[in-house]
Design an enzyme around this catalytic site. Sequence first.
Site, PDB file in Angstrom:
ATOM      1  N   LYS A   1       1.438  49.650 -51.345  1.00  7.66           N
ATOM      2  CA  LYS A   1       2.394  48.855 -52.097  1.00  7.66           C
ATOM      3  C   LYS A   1       2.521  49.362 -53.537  1.00  7.66           C
ATOM      4  O   LYS A   1       3.617  49.372 -54.104  1.00  7.66           O
ATOM      5  CB  LYS A   1       1.989  47.381 -52.097  1.00  7.66           C
ATOM      6  CG  LYS A   1       2.210  46.684 -50.766  1.00  7.66           C
ATOM      7  CD  LYS A   1       3.678  46.668 -50.342  1.00  7.66           C
ATOM      8  CE  LYS A   1       4.522  45.776 -51.218  1.00  7.66           C
ATOM      9  NZ  LYS A   1       5.952  45.727 -50.736  1.00  7.66           N
TER      10      LYS A   1
ATOM     11  N   TYR B   1      -3.692  48.958 -47.965  1.00  5.60           N
ATOM     12  CA  TYR B   1      -2.493  48.118 -48.118  1.00  5.60           C
ATOM     13  C   TYR B   1      -2.021  48.097 -49.561  1.00  5.60           C
ATOM     14  O   TYR B   1      -0.861  48.409 -49.863  1.00  5.60           O
ATOM     15  CB  TYR B   1      -2.771  46.695 -47.637  1.00  5.60           C
ATOM     16  CG  TYR B   1      -1.793  45.689 -48.191  1.00  5.60           C
ATOM     17  CD1 TYR B   1      -0.422  45.827 -47.962  1.00  5.60           C
ATOM     18  CD2 TYR B   1      -2.219  44.608 -48.966  1.00  5.60           C
ATOM     19  CE1 TYR B   1       0.483  44.921 -48.483  1.00  5.60           C
ATOM     20  CE2 TYR B   1      -1.314  43.696 -49.489  1.00  5.60           C
ATOM     21  CZ  TYR B   1       0.038  43.856 -49.250  1.00  5.60           C
ATOM     22  OH  TYR B   1       0.934  42.970 -49.779  1.00  5.60           O
TER      23      TYR B   1
ATOM     24  N   THR C   1       3.273  42.774 -54.544  1.00  8.74           N
ATOM     25  CA  THR C   1       2.105  41.902 -54.483  1.00  8.74           C
ATOM     26  C   THR C   1       1.228  42.054 -55.721  1.00  8.74           C
ATOM     27  O   THR C   1       1.239  43.102 -56.380  1.00  8.74           O
ATOM     28  CB  THR C   1       1.270  42.247 -53.229  1.00  8.74           C
ATOM     29  OG1 THR C   1       0.039  41.541 -53.249  1.00  8.74           O
ATOM     30  CG2 THR C   1       0.956  43.733 -53.176  1.00  8.74           C
ATOM     31  N   ASP C   2       0.427  41.023 -55.990  1.00 12.08           N
ATOM     32  CA  ASP C   2      -0.537  41.126 -57.088  1.00 12.08           C
ATOM     33  C   ASP C   2      -1.708  42.037 -56.753  1.00 12.08           C
ATOM     34  O   ASP C   2      -2.463  42.445 -57.642  1.00 12.08           O
ATOM     35  CB  ASP C   2      -1.052  39.737 -57.488  1.00 12.08           C
ATOM     36  CG  ASP C   2      -1.718  38.975 -56.348  1.00 12.08           C
ATOM     37  OD1 ASP C   2      -1.795  39.494 -55.219  1.00 12.08           O
ATOM     38  OD2 ASP C   2      -2.160  37.824 -56.579  1.00 12.08           O
ATOM     39  N   GLU C   3      -1.871  42.378 -55.467  1.00 11.35           N
ATOM     40  CA  GLU C   3      -3.026  43.196 -55.075  1.00 11.35           C
ATOM     41  C   GLU C   3      -2.967  44.609 -55.640  1.00 11.35           C
ATOM     42  O   GLU C   3      -3.979  45.310 -55.660  1.00 11.35           O
ATOM     43  CB  GLU C   3      -3.158  43.219 -53.551  1.00 11.35           C
ATOM     44  CG  GLU C   3      -3.462  41.852 -52.980  1.00 11.35           C
ATOM     45  CD  GLU C   3      -3.899  41.895 -51.527  1.00 11.35           C
ATOM     46  OE1 GLU C   3      -4.674  42.794 -51.152  1.00 11.35           O
ATOM     47  OE2 GLU C   3      -3.454  41.018 -50.761  1.00 11.35           O
TER      48      GLU C   3
END
Length: 355
Positions: free
Chosen positions: A163, A159, A133-135
């Site tokens: 990741k 989260y 993810t970009d997060e």
Amino acid sequence: MTILVTGGAGFIGATYVLQKRQNHESLVLNLDKLTYAGNLSTLDSLEFDPDHIFIQGDIGDRQLVVDLLAQYRPSAILNFAAETHVDRSIDGPDDFIQTNIVGTFNLLEATRSYWQQLAFPERNSFRFLHVSTDEVFGSLSAEDPPFAETTAYAPNSPYSASKAGSDHLVRSYFHTYHLPTLITNCSNNYGPYQFPEKLIPLMILNAMEGKPLPVYGDGQNIRDWLFVEDHCRAIDLVLTKGKTGETYNIGGDTEKTNLWLVQQICAILDDLLPHSAHVPHANLITLVEDRPGHDRRYAIDFSKIKQHLGWSPQVTIESGLRRTVQWYLDHQAWCEQVTSDQYECQRLGLSAVKK
């Protein structure tokens, strides 16, 4: 060709599996734990497909993965399996650590053992693709350039931190053991079959029922929106043409505020349901207290995958949103099933109990 897809009953994983089988590509071995967000009814069209084999199980169960690899001998593994909802990670981070970090580690170890005993040329052609993810990159200000593959990691929620940890593990297995890995970091996905706790389906279903449409803070948090089918096309391209050891950012080229997005959903519903008692649906929008650690802006620079592999998104946010809203209107039975107490009890193998 046989591929192992983990998390293949979830939103993005199932879309990828459906694309592969609709194109009659690959025998797909589908491993999913069937947590609340995994739904076998998404895969109903593959019920009698002999080239789709579903196994309920956990990527953290190393022996199970070892046995599956030995039995089916896949030429690629695509790891979609993850806990993904930020709000849930704030309330209870344990599952995120166990699945996203420990689970990925166990999957990598099982894969490394399998890959090392492969004979050439199977060993040379094998791939392990990890979907992220970009997060993991944190938050951008209005003036910052979009996230590139070289952007430093700065996760701000349990989260995104979990990741980030899984990404680092995958990268380390390439550099330490030469396992042929690939990593993709995507922007916010949307489309059919997304679990209704996520922003877009939640707003659609709430608006249809005349419930409040809660938008965090001032509604000006910006996300880069990517239609899920575009994302899965990109993943398949990275799998077949990407350079091992590399990371590829996948973005929708669509930065929009959360408030704009919800207003668009309301306008589409006004058009599709002109006789609804809740028109105009925008009157249901309610600004609520912001969540802890809420990143202000995400944006993806996908120039690498565009230049090297020839991918760019095909679905505009306007057409993608309309398709998505229409899908939820046409599949209300699916929505009721996945959000019901009965579904939760069936998933857990329990008797239904009214709350």
